[in-house]
Scaffold this motif. Sequence first.
Motif, short mmCIF file in Angstrom:
data_model
loop_
_atom_site.label_atom_id
_atom_site.label_comp_id
_atom_site.label_asym_id
_atom_site.label_seq_id
_atom_site.Cartn_x
_atom_site.Cartn_y
_atom_site.Cartn_z
N LEU A 265 0.86 -1.18 0.00
CA LEU A 265 0.00 0.00 0.00
C LEU A 265 0.90 1.23 0.00
CD1 LEU A 265 -2.55 -1.13 2.76
CD2 LEU A 265 -2.60 -1.61 0.31
N ARG A 266 0.64 2.15 -0.93
CA ARG A 266 1.49 3.32 -1.07
C ARG A 266 0.64 4.59 -0.96
NH1 ARG A 266 4.66 0.47 0.25
NH2 ARG A 266 6.37 -0.56 -0.85
N LYS A 267 0.87 5.33 0.15
CA LYS A 267 0.14 6.58 0.40
C LYS A 267 -1.37 6.41 0.23
CE LYS A 267 4.08 9.54 -0.72
NZ LYS A 267 4.44 9.60 0.71
N LEU A 268 -1.87 5.28 0.73
CA LEU A 268 -3.29 4.97 0.60
C LEU A 268 -4.12 5.84 1.54
CD1 LEU A 268 -5.22 2.83 -0.81
CD2 LEU A 268 -5.18 1.64 1.38
N THR A 270 -8.12 6.64 2.83
CA THR A 270 -9.48 6.10 2.88
C THR A 270 -10.46 7.21 3.26
OG1 THR A 270 -9.32 5.50 5.23
CG2 THR A 270 -8.59 3.86 3.62
N GLU A 271 -11.74 6.95 3.01
CA GLU A 271 -12.76 7.95 3.35
C GLU A 271 -12.85 8.20 4.85
OE1 GLU A 271 -16.38 6.55 1.52
OE2 GLU A 271 -16.08 7.87 -0.21
N SER A 272 -12.54 7.17 5.65
CA SER A 272 -12.66 7.32 7.10
C SER A 272 -11.55 8.19 7.69
CB SER A 272 -12.65 5.95 7.79
OG SER A 272 -11.40 5.31 7.60
N HIS A 273 -10.37 8.19 7.04
CA HIS A 273 -9.24 9.00 7.52
C HIS A 273 -8.57 9.69 6.33
CE1 HIS A 273 -9.74 6.11 10.86
NE2 HIS A 273 -9.26 7.05 11.61
N PRO A 274 -9.27 10.62 5.69
CA PRO A 274 -8.71 11.24 4.48
C PRO A 274 -7.48 12.10 4.74
CG PRO A 274 -10.73 12.36 5.17
CD PRO A 274 -10.60 11.14 6.03
N GLN A 275 -7.26 12.45 6.05
CA GLN A 275 -6.11 13.28 6.38
C GLN A 275 -4.83 12.47 6.53
OE1 GLN A 275 -8.23 12.07 8.51
NE2 GLN A 275 -6.96 11.27 10.17
N ALA A 276 -4.93 11.13 6.54
CA ALA A 276 -3.77 10.26 6.79
C ALA A 276 -3.52 9.36 5.59
CB ALA A 276 -4.02 9.41 8.04
N THR A 277 -2.27 8.90 5.49
CA THR A 277 -1.93 7.94 4.43
C THR A 277 -1.32 6.69 5.05
OG1 THR A 277 0.28 8.90 4.13
CG2 THR A 277 -1.50 9.77 2.75
N VAL A 278 -1.55 5.57 4.38
CA VAL A 278 -1.03 4.28 4.84
C VAL A 278 0.04 3.80 3.87
CG1 VAL A 278 -1.55 1.86 5.32
CG2 VAL A 278 -3.21 3.65 5.93
N ASP A 279 1.22 3.50 4.40
CA ASP A 279 2.27 2.84 3.64
C ASP A 279 2.59 1.53 4.36
OD1 ASP A 279 3.52 4.69 1.41
OD2 ASP A 279 3.01 5.99 3.11
N LEU A 280 2.45 0.43 3.65
CA LEU A 280 2.59 -0.89 4.30
C LEU A 280 2.96 -1.94 3.27
CD1 LEU A 280 2.09 -2.27 7.11
CD2 LEU A 280 -0.20 -2.85 6.26
N ASP A 281 3.87 -2.85 3.66
CA ASP A 281 4.23 -4.01 2.84
C ASP A 281 3.93 -5.28 3.61
OD1 ASP A 281 5.30 -2.75 0.52
OD2 ASP A 281 7.16 -2.31 1.60
N VAL A 282 3.26 -6.21 2.94
CA VAL A 282 3.05 -7.56 3.49
C VAL A 282 3.79 -8.52 2.57
CG1 VAL A 282 1.38 -9.24 4.33
CG2 VAL A 282 0.73 -6.82 4.18
N ARG A 283 4.76 -9.22 3.13
CA ARG A 283 5.65 -10.04 2.31
C ARG A 283 5.11 -11.45 2.11
NH1 ARG A 283 10.93 -8.33 5.81
NH2 ARG A 283 9.80 -9.67 7.26
N ALA A 284 5.47 -12.03 1.01
CA ALA A 284 5.10 -13.42 0.75
C ALA A 284 5.71 -14.31 1.83
CB ALA A 284 5.61 -13.85 -0.64
N GLY A 285 4.90 -15.18 2.41
CA GLY A 285 5.41 -16.13 3.39
C GLY A 285 5.45 -15.62 4.81
N GLU A 286 4.85 -14.45 5.09
CA GLU A 286 4.85 -13.94 6.46
C GLU A 286 3.43 -13.70 6.96
OE1 GLU A 286 6.39 -10.11 7.51
OE2 GLU A 286 5.27 -9.05 5.95
N ILE A 287 3.29 -13.71 8.29
CA ILE A 287 2.06 -13.27 8.94
C ILE A 287 2.36 -11.92 9.57
CG2 ILE A 287 0.35 -13.75 10.74
CD1 ILE A 287 1.01 -16.74 10.44
N LEU A 288 1.77 -10.87 9.01
CA LEU A 288 1.95 -9.53 9.53
C LEU A 288 0.73 -9.19 10.38
CD1 LEU A 288 3.49 -6.80 9.63
CD2 LEU A 288 2.16 -6.10 7.63
N GLY A 289 0.94 -9.03 11.69
CA GLY A 289 -0.15 -8.64 12.57
C GLY A 289 -0.38 -7.14 12.48
N LEU A 290 -1.67 -6.75 12.45
CA LEU A 290 -2.00 -5.33 12.40
C LEU A 290 -2.80 -4.98 13.65
CD1 LEU A 290 -1.80 -2.74 10.72
CD2 LEU A 290 -3.95 -3.35 9.62
N ALA A 313 -7.10 8.20 -2.40
CA ALA A 313 -5.84 8.45 -3.11
C ALA A 313 -4.86 7.33 -2.78
CB ALA A 313 -5.26 9.81 -2.72
N GLY A 314 -3.79 7.26 -3.56
CA GLY A 314 -2.76 6.25 -3.30
C GLY A 314 -2.85 5.06 -4.23
#
Length: 505
Positions: A265-268, A270-290, A313-314
């Motif tokens: 996710l690159r500078k994503l 959302t409508e719920s938080h339009p003032q913020a952006t999300v940058d996140l990578d989830v790699r193949a073969g991993e469990i990423l807890g959020l 946007a993003g």
Amino acid sequence: MTSQKPPLLELVRITKVYPGVIALNDVSFAIAPGEVVGLIGENGAGKSTLMKVLGGLTPPTAGSITVEGQTRDKLTVQESLDAGIAFVHQELNLFDNLDVAANVFLGREFRKGRLKLVDNAAMAAAVKPILDRLGASFAPDTLVANLSLAERQMLEIAKALSLESRVVIMDEPTSSLTLAETVTLLGIIADLKSDGISVIFISHRISEVEQCADRVVVLRDGNVAGELSKNEINHDAMIRLMIGRDLKSLYNPPAREAGAPMLSLRKLQTESHPQATVDLDVRAGEILGLAGLVGAGRTEMACAAFGIDPVVAGEIWLDGKELKAHSPADAIAAGLYLVPEDRKETGLIIDFPICENVTLASLASISRNGLVDRAEELSVAEQQRQRLSIKTPDVRRAAADMSGGNQQKVVLAKWLSMQPKTIIFDEPTRGIDVGSKNEIYKLMRDLADAGVAILMISSDMEEVIGVSDRIAVMHNGRVSGLLERDAFSEHNVLTLAIGKVLEEA
């Protein structure tokens, strides 16, 4: 083993038999005034049936119920209410089109004047102190449609407290609550106890039972597997009685090192938080807890990535290609799947057969000339039933007839019958027993080891820390930090969840 004080409520040799199934077999236990009894057991152990007997929804086949010295062979719903028995249900029974106060006093509305019109102001005034006691952030006149799942759970608790009951039965009351809200609830239970009100606390979160229960009753396969007094209550003892064996540590390390990012996710926005952006990578073969507090934007981010909600946007990248997910169908076609938080509302068509739920997202692959091949549908569903150990004698049975853990497996089976690249699990074990939880965790690890990228959104701190390879934490719509395993701790997760950086804490 019985309580020290004279019992307020006593169940004696309760048996409930359905055609071909013994749901309860000779179950007895008592609860004294001001006592907190933890009632635990796996899904299908008989807890729900026992509560239906107490609530007057179903009569026992044999046995008796004694409330304050009066013995009956069964209770009606009205007799249960008159006896002062109130329920906080896991399955929320609320009306979205009414406000909070109207839901609390539904069927017992305050009236005024000769025309007996509903007195909304009086009901709001009566509800306000209850909400204050719970530490709720919403008002009596808030429309239920505008409440989050956690807030709706708080409203269910407020409904029970408004009845001024003598026995409050809490069925998974913390399943949608944050850590802070859970602490508040455990404080409320302590207050109820000091006021002489008894609490039957049903939870799959063993640590909470350990904190609040004076005594624990364990059901297994419809029987009382054992009881634990206050000084006997501990995690391992409860697990052994529940499933008849010890469990291994939650964390299973990956079979190999994680690969390249599968979901990015690159500078994503959302409508719920339009003032913020999300940058996140989830790699193949991993469990990423959020992790994150309620309202941090975790589910909204997942819904945007999956095409349910619009992206302001993003960019979303999947397996090296930009994904323009204008609908869930676009995400599914690309190999991005979502296991939603509310399986009954958005994960299943609850009245449909298991086989139709399993193949719902992949009908094209089992259709010929526009018609579903029923034999192929049954074959695919049966393969998934065996693969996931779904407990049902027939995949043609309705999903509504299954326990929560098995319903969750049906939701997973829908995606596993296809070819996932990334799966987002939103609260994957909400309302699921400890045995089924470990099966879900093993399945997630097996998928990750097969190269699937797993993003696990969870409010259960033990789960986040115990299952994840890395943890990302969200605050106000953005990722406030990432933790590697050697930095995992409740302190670090909560510090990031409230928007602080670790060096400042």
